[in-house]
Design a protein around this motif. Sequence first.
Motif, short mmCIF file in Angstrom:
data_model
loop_
_atom_site.label_atom_id
_atom_site.label_comp_id
_atom_site.label_asym_id
_atom_site.label_seq_id
_atom_site.Cartn_x
_atom_site.Cartn_y
_atom_site.Cartn_z
N SER A 191 61.22 37.30 -30.27
CA SER A 191 62.62 37.49 -30.71
C SER A 191 63.61 37.04 -29.64
O SER A 191 64.77 36.76 -29.95
N GLY A 192 63.17 37.02 -28.38
CA GLY A 192 64.02 36.49 -27.32
C GLY A 192 64.65 37.51 -26.41
O GLY A 192 65.41 37.15 -25.50
N SER A 193 64.34 38.81 -26.62
CA SER A 193 64.95 39.83 -25.75
C SER A 193 64.14 41.12 -25.80
O SER A 193 63.68 41.52 -26.87
N PRO A 194 64.00 41.82 -24.65
CA PRO A 194 63.35 43.12 -24.65
C PRO A 194 64.30 44.26 -24.99
O PRO A 194 63.89 45.41 -25.11
N HIS A 195 65.59 43.96 -25.16
CA HIS A 195 66.62 45.00 -25.33
C HIS A 195 66.77 45.37 -26.80
O HIS A 195 67.13 44.53 -27.63
N ARG A 196 66.52 46.64 -27.08
CA ARG A 196 66.61 47.15 -28.44
C ARG A 196 67.78 48.12 -28.56
O ARG A 196 68.57 48.29 -27.65
N PHE A 197 67.87 48.78 -29.72
CA PHE A 197 69.03 49.60 -30.05
C PHE A 197 69.40 50.60 -28.95
O PHE A 197 70.56 50.72 -28.56
#
Length: 350
Positions: A191-197
């Motif tokens: 998805s391109g990023s480890p940063h979630r909600f």
Amino acid sequence: MSVKTNPGNFFEDFRLGQMIRHATPRSVTAGDQALYTALYGSRFAVQSSDAFARMVGYPSAPIDDLLTFHIVFGKTVPDISLNAVANLGYAECRFLKPVYPGDTLSTVSEVIGLKENSNGKTGTVYVRSTGSNQQGDEVLSYVRWVMVRKRDEKLPAPTAHVPDLAKSVDVSALGAACPRIDAARWDDGLSGSPHRFGDYAVGEKIDHVDGMTVEEAEHQLATRLYQNTAKVHFNQHSESQGRFGRRLIYGGHVISLARGLSFNGLANAFHIAAINGGRHAAPLFAGGTVFAWSEILETAEIPGRGDVGALRILTRATRDLPCTDFPLGDGTAETPGVILELDYWALMVR
């Protein structure tokens, strides 16, 4: 003289409660999505990959949310804003059902407000437009208001009515166009990023870093893709005599550029669930370079959804002004600065 051609509606042609059924139905294809990607460089995984979309819960990759918006919007232009001076704003925009290649979209609009401007030469028309698919299912609903020229300045103005619009879409109304997401199968690497909600906080500011310079052919190609016939975007012969002396870039083109740029910092914000409001602060012309930055206004739980959360994001796009210092000042036709403010809810995997 033939009266078969359509000159478009002027301010005095609209009436409160008027329902307008717009031509032409549009079947959306994978080719449309590919061209949209070529124009804006969008990289969100759900809309880019059938395999990724299926892995997390979609039957296949849906059409980009803003491509849906632009197609539904484009249907309204010949009837609502062919004689517009400017598109002024948006409210209460909700994405109600995903759109997939092969779906056919059509649009109906209701006039919900009218107000003549003090100069007596123009008036503001408020419409609620609804896009539906071939089954009659509503896929998108939104309000916009647009400044439209009068045909005859001597005609009396209709009784003014300005609709009362919500400042934001309620969280309980979000998520209809998003199937349940299997967060365990969401691959952060793809998805391109480890940063979630849970990694985003109210007040956080994100510089999206990159810039995109707009070429004349690109914005005209994009606007034709949406079958948007507004004169100000295409006709240099007439626009050379107009206010700016050149073709004006469709405001939706700026919205899509800003959304494409926002991937760098918001890669897992995969779905626009609603647009609360928008403001085109200054015009954009070919040769301008668009940058963007975003501020997190709210984080919210969606009732009954443990798979995704909602981020309320205010994205500002600028012309010829990098966003390292998070600029707030509006630009003009001549000077760099903020050209767009877009307040929207995006869903992000938890």
